[in-house]
Design an enzyme around this catalytic site. Structure first.
Site, PDB file in Angstrom:
ATOM      1  N   ASP A   1      -4.148   3.488   4.354  1.00  0.00           N
ATOM      2  CA  ASP A   1      -3.363   2.982   3.224  1.00  0.00           C
ATOM      3  C   ASP A   1      -4.072   3.240   1.895  1.00  0.00           C
ATOM      4  O   ASP A   1      -5.279   3.504   1.858  1.00  0.00           O
ATOM      5  CB  ASP A   1      -3.142   1.475   3.427  1.00  0.00           C
ATOM      6  CG  ASP A   1      -1.865   0.981   2.782  1.00  0.00           C
ATOM      7  OD1 ASP A   1      -1.289   1.710   1.961  1.00  0.00           O
ATOM      8  OD2 ASP A   1      -1.442  -0.152   3.107  1.00  0.00           O
TER       9      ASP A   1
ATOM     10  N   ASP B   1       7.824   0.755   2.004  1.00  0.00           N
ATOM     11  CA  ASP B   1       7.689  -0.642   2.418  1.00  0.00           C
ATOM     12  C   ASP B   1       9.063  -1.294   2.565  1.00  0.00           C
ATOM     13  O   ASP B   1       9.168  -2.416   3.055  1.00  0.00           O
ATOM     14  CB  ASP B   1       6.863  -1.432   1.389  1.00  0.00           C
ATOM     15  CG  ASP B   1       5.367  -1.337   1.672  1.00  0.00           C
ATOM     16  OD1 ASP B   1       4.990  -0.735   2.698  1.00  0.00           O
ATOM     17  OD2 ASP B   1       4.576  -1.864   0.870  1.00  0.00           O
TER      18      ASP B   1
END
Ligand code: GLA
Length: 773
Positions: A471, A539
Site C-alpha cells: 500500500d 477503496d
C-alpha cells in the site's frame, strides 16, 4: 516489423503502421494509424510557398519551409515551431536554442537499456532516429513495435556531448503530430474512491495539458488517455490509446495547432523537473505506449489488454490463476484480536476462500493510523504466536497467508522515526505537511532503500507469506532530499528508488503474489504492473460505483489486473444498499475477494457466498483471462453491460447491470459480441436470490400467507431464506445472440409476480452464462 521503403521509415504491427520520412534535417511524421503502403511523395506536407508571417526554418534546406507546417518527430527548439515540443533545455552558455538535426538511423535487434526504469518485456527490434545539434547535444528517438498487440513504444534519450552542462526542463517520451483535429480526447480522472471517471472533450485550439504532480501516477489523472474519431463507439471507429510505463508524476498534452495538426505528447511531469547533464551524461525517458484500433473502444481494450498481459506483467504470474481472498480491513479496520482473526479465518475457509489477507494494524505501535509506519515487527497482543503462528493456523484450514505493508511511509510515532527522523522527506526549515498522519520516506537515499529491502526480505523469509498487499497512502509534498545535486530531480529519482526496492524484493520472492495499492487506485499504472501483477482498483466497493470504475479502467488495463471485492451493505463508502448477489456479479469480472465481516453473515448470506465462490472458481479462467468487452458503458438511467469471452469463443459470461430502475419500461435488448456465429450456445442465468428484506410490505403481494413486513417471522425467515430469482435456460445461435440480441424478461414492476418476472431493484445485476453446445 521495421523497414525502410523508398526513403520512408516504416514501424509496423499486424494492423497498424507508423511512417516517418527525413525532410532535409527534419524527420516528418507521415502517418500513424491503420497500416498502409506509404509514399513519401504523396504524404509529405505539400508546402511550396511561404505565407505572411511564416518563419523560415533554414533557407538552405528550403527557402519556403516553416516548421509549423509539418508533422515533426522532434522539433528543433526556438526555430519557429511555436507548438510545445518534446524537449526544452538550456545549454552551458545559457542559450535555449537547440537546432537538433536528423543525423542518421539504426535498426537494433533489441532496444537499448533503460537504466533504473521498468520496461516492456520480450521486445524485439528497435528503430533509432538520431538528431544532433552543432554544440553536441544528441537526441535519439526509439520506436519499438509489438506486432502481436498493435502497440508501438516510444522513448527519447538525450546525451550531452557538449563541453558544458545541459539542463533539461522538459523531456517528454515522445511527440506525435496527427494531421487531423476532429478528435475527442478522453482522460480518466477522479479522486480517492472515485477513480477512473472519464472526461471526453473535443480537441480544441491551443494546449490542453493534464497529468499529475502528486508524486504518483495518481487517481487525479491516470497516465492512460485516448483520442478517438467522433463516430467511435464500443465496437467501431478509429481510436488511439496512450500510456506510460511509469508510476511517478507525469504530464501529457494535446494541442490543436493552426494548420490542422493535433500534437500529442507525454512523459515525466515537467513542473518541478530539472535535470542537468554533465558532459558525457545521458538521460533516458520512460517508455511510452501508443496503440491504434479501427474497432472502437473494445478494439483498443484488446490491444492494451494483450500488451499488458503479454509484455508488462511478471511472466511468472501471466497465466497463474489468482486466488479468491478474504481481507479483514472492512471487517475490523484496526480493531482486531487474535480471536477475531481466528473466527474470520475459520469462516473464510468454510466459504471456500483460498487466501486470508491480514490488512493494516498488525505491526509495531499501529493501533490506528496515527502511528507505527516504518516498523515491521508483529504486535504481540494482536499476533501472540507471531506471523508464523497465524500462518500455521491458516495452513491448517487450507488458506494461504497474505499480509499488508506500507513500506514507503513513516509515522512520527514509530521506532524508525525515533532513530532516523532525517529519513522522512522534508525541506530545511519548513515543517512538513502530513497526509493520513504520515510522512514519505526519502527513497532518493541509498540507506533508506536498503533498510526497506532488508526489512521486507526478512519479513517474507520469516513466515510463509504467499501474498503481499503493498500500500501507499499519501501524496508527496515538501520534496527535498539532501542527497541530490539539484532538487528538480527529486520526483524522478524517488520513483526510480521505489523501482529499485520493488525489483529487489519481488525478484528475491518470485512466488509471492504482490498486489499494488495506493488508497485504492492512486497508483494504478504500467510501472507498478511490471512488478506486481495485480492492483487494488479502488477503496470504493459499492457495486454501481465499481461497475463504472471497472468499465473505464478497462480501457487501458485488463480485468485480470484489478482487485475487486464484495463488501458489506450498506456500503462503507456510499451507504448504499445493493443486493449481495449483484455485488458479486460485478466483482466477478475481476480478481475476486471478500472484505466484510464474514463471521456476521446469516445462513442465507453464507449460502449465497459459498455458491458465488464455487461458481467463480469453476469459471475463473474465463473471468480473469477472457477477452473483455464493454457492451454498454454504465449510465444511471440505462444500466450497463459487459462480456468476457474465452479464447476459443466457446464460453462467455455477460454482466447485465441495472442503474436506477424505472417501472414499466421498454424491454432491454443486449446485443452480444465476440461469439462464434456458427455455434449454438446453451444460455443460462446464474442462479441468484434476493433478500426478503428488500420486499418489505410487498411480501404479502407475492406470498400466499399474510405476513407482517416488519415482524419477527419475516425477519427470522430472512435469516435462512432468500427469494430465488428467475431460472432461465435455453439454447440460441451465436448469430442470433450477436445480431438480434439477448432479450431479458420483464422486471418486477408492482403488478403481477410470476416465476419469469425478475425482481431487480436499483443497481442490481445478473450474470448470463453461455456455453457452446
Ligand atoms: C488504504 C487501502 C485500504 C486499506 C487501508 C489500510 O486505504 O486502500 O484497502 O488497506 O489503507 O490502512
Amino acid at each position: 516489423m521495421i523497414r525502410q521503403e523508398n526513403g520512408v521509415f516504416c514501424v509496423e504491427t499486424r494492423n497498424t503502421g507508423y511512417y516517418i520520412a527525413p525532410r532535409g534535417p527534419l524527420a516528418e511524421q507521415l502517418h500513424y494509424g491503420r497500416k498502409i503502403r506509404p509514399s513519401a511523395e504523396v504524404l509529405r506536407q505539400p508546402v511550396v510557398v511561404a505565407y505572411g508571417t511564416d518563419v523560415i526554418y533554414d533557407k538552405e534546406t528550403d527557402p519556403n519551409l516553416s516548421l509549423l507546417h509539418l508533422g515533426l518527430e522532434l522539433s528543433p527548439t526556438e526555430k519557429g515551431d511555436f507548438r510545445r515540443g518534446a524537449l526544452n533545455l538550456t545549454l552551458g552558455n545559457g542559450s535555449r536554442v537547440c537546432d537538433l538535426r536528423f543525423a542518421g538511423s539504426e535498426i537494433l535487434s533489441q532496444p537499448p537499456e533503460t537504466p533504473g526504469l521498468p520496461t516492456a518485456r520480450e521486445a524485439g527490434e528497435c528503430l533509432v532516429l538520431r538528431f544532433e545539434s552543432g554544440e553536441g547535444v544528441l537526441a535519439e528517438l526509439c520506436y519499438i513495435p509489438f506486432e502481436d498487440c498493435d502497440v508501438i513504444l516510444r522513448q527519447l534519450r538525450l546525451t550531452n556531448r557538449t563541453d558544458g552542462p545541459v539542463t533539461l526542463h522538459r523531456a517528454m517520451s515522445y511527440q506525435l503530430d496527427l494531421p487531423r483535429q476532429d478528435l475527442l480526447l478522453t482522460t480518466l480522472n477522479g479522486a480517492w474512491a472515485r477513480e477512473f471517471e472519464p472526461s471526453t472533450t473535443p480537441v480544441r485550439p491551443g494546449l490542453t495539458a493534464f497529468g499529475s504532480v502528486s508524486g504518483t501516477s495518481s487517481h487525479y489523472c491516470n497516465p492512460f488517455f485516448a483520442l478517438s474519431a467522433p463516430e467511435t463507439g464500443e465496437h467501431t471507429g478509429e481510436i488511439y490509446g496512450f500510456n506510460l510505463i511509469y508510476s511517478g508524476s507525469h504530464g501529457a498534452s494535446v494541442e490543436a495547432d493552426c494548420y490542422g495538426f493535433t500534437r500529442v505528447m507525454a512523459g515525466i511531469q515537467e513542473e518541478g523537473f530539472g535535470w542537468t547533464l554533465q558532459p558525457g551524461e545521458c538521460f533516458v525517458t520512460p517508455q511510452a505506449v501508443l496503440t491504434f484500433s479501427g474497432e472502437g473502444r473494445n478494439g483498443l481494450r484488446y490491444n492494451m489488454h494483450r500488451f499488458v498481459t503479454g509484455h508488462i506483467l511478471p511472466p511468472r504470474w501471466r497465466e497463474e490463476p489468482r486466488p479468491v481472498l478474504v481481507n479483514n480491513w472492512e471487517a475490523t479496520y484496526f480493531d482486531f484480536t487474535p480471536r477475531k482473526l481466528k473466527a474470520l479465518a475459520a469462516k473464510a475457509a468454510g466459504l471456500g476462500a483460498e487466501l486470508f489477507v491480514l490488512d493494516d494494524g498488525w505491526f509495531g505501535r499501529r493501533t490506528d493510523d496515527t502511528r507505527g509506519l516504518g516498523d515491521f515487527d508483529p504486535n504481540p497482543k494482536k499476533l501472540p504466536g507471531g506471523l508464523t503462528g497465524l500462518a500455521d493456523e491458516l495452513e491448517n484450514r487450507n488458506l494461504a497467508f497474505g499480509i499488508w505493508v506500507e513500506p514507503e511511509m513513516v509515522s512520527v510515532d514509530s521506532a524508525l522515526y525515533e532513530t532516523h527522523p532525517d529519513w522522512a522527506v522534508s525541506s530545511p526549515g519548513v515543517s512538513p505537511s502530513f497526509g493520513r498522519n504520515q510522512l514519505v520516506l526519502d527513497l532518493c537515499r541509498e540507506e533508506v532503500r536498503q533498510y526497506l529491502i532488508d526489512q521486507l526480505n526478512h519479513l517474507l523469509d520469516a513466515a510463509p507469506i504467499r501474498y503481499v498487499k503493498w500500500d501507499m497512502n499519501r501524496h508527496h509534498t515538501d520534496r527535498f532530499s539532501p542527497t541530490l545535486p539539484e532538487q528538480g530531480r527529486f520526483a524522478h529519482v524517488w520513483t526510480m528508488g521505489l523501482y529499485q526496492v520493488l525489483e529487489a524484493v519481488t525478484v528475491s520472492h518470485p512466488d509471492v503474489l504482490f498486489e499494488g495499492c495506493a488508497s485504492g487506485g492512486n497508483r494504478f499504472d504500467l510501472g507498478i504492473l511490471c512488478y506486481m501483477p495485480q492492483i487494488w482498483l479502488s477503496d470504493d466497493t459499492d457495486a454501481w460505483e465499481r461497475c463504472k470504475i471497472q468499465t473505464w479502467a478497462s480501457l487501458g488495463y485488463p480485468q485480470g489486473t484489478m482487485g475487486c471485492h464484495v463488501s458489506a451493505a450498506p456500503n462503507h463508502q456510499t451507504l448504499r444498499f445493493t443486493p449481495l448477489d449483484s455485488r458479486f456479479d460485478v466483482a466477478a469480472f475481476g480478481l475476486l475477494g471478500y472484505e466484510l465481516d464474514v463471521t456476521k453473515l446469516n445462513a442465507a448470506q453464507e449460502k449465497s457466498i459459498k455458491a458465488q465462490i464455487a461458481f467463480y472458481k469453476e469459471h475463473r479462467d474465463l473471468f480473469q483471462k477472457g477477452r473483455f468487452y464493454c457492451l454498454n458503458a454504465p449510465q444511471a438511467d440505462k444500466g450497463g453491460a459487459w462480456m468476457v469471452v474465452s479464447q476459443d469463443r466457446r464460453q462467455a459470461a455477460v454482466l447485465e447491470m441495472t442503474g436506477l430502475v424505472r417501472p414499466n419500461t421498454s424491454m432491454p435488448v443486449i446485443r452480444l459480441t465476440g461469439l462464434d456465429e456458427t455455434l449454438t450456445y446453451q444460455v443460462s442465468v446464474r442462479p441468484q436470490s434476493v433478500e426478503l428484506d428488500s420486499f418489505r410490505t410487498l411480501l404479502n403481494h407475492v406470498s400466499p400467507v399474510k405476513l407482517r413486513a416488519d415482524g419477527m417471522l419475516v425477519h427470522l425467515a430472512g435469516e435462512v431464506y432468500q427469494l430465488p430469482c428467475e431460472q432461465l435456460e435455453f439454447t440460441a445461435a451465436g448469430d442470433l445472440l450477436m445480431y438480434a440480441g439477448l432479450r431479458p424478461p420483464q422486471r418486477f414492476s408492482g403488478t403481477g409476480y410470476t416465476d419469469g418476472v425478475r425482481p431487480m431493484p436499483d443497481f442490481s445485476a445478473r450474470i448470463w452464462m453461455l456455453s457452446a453446445l
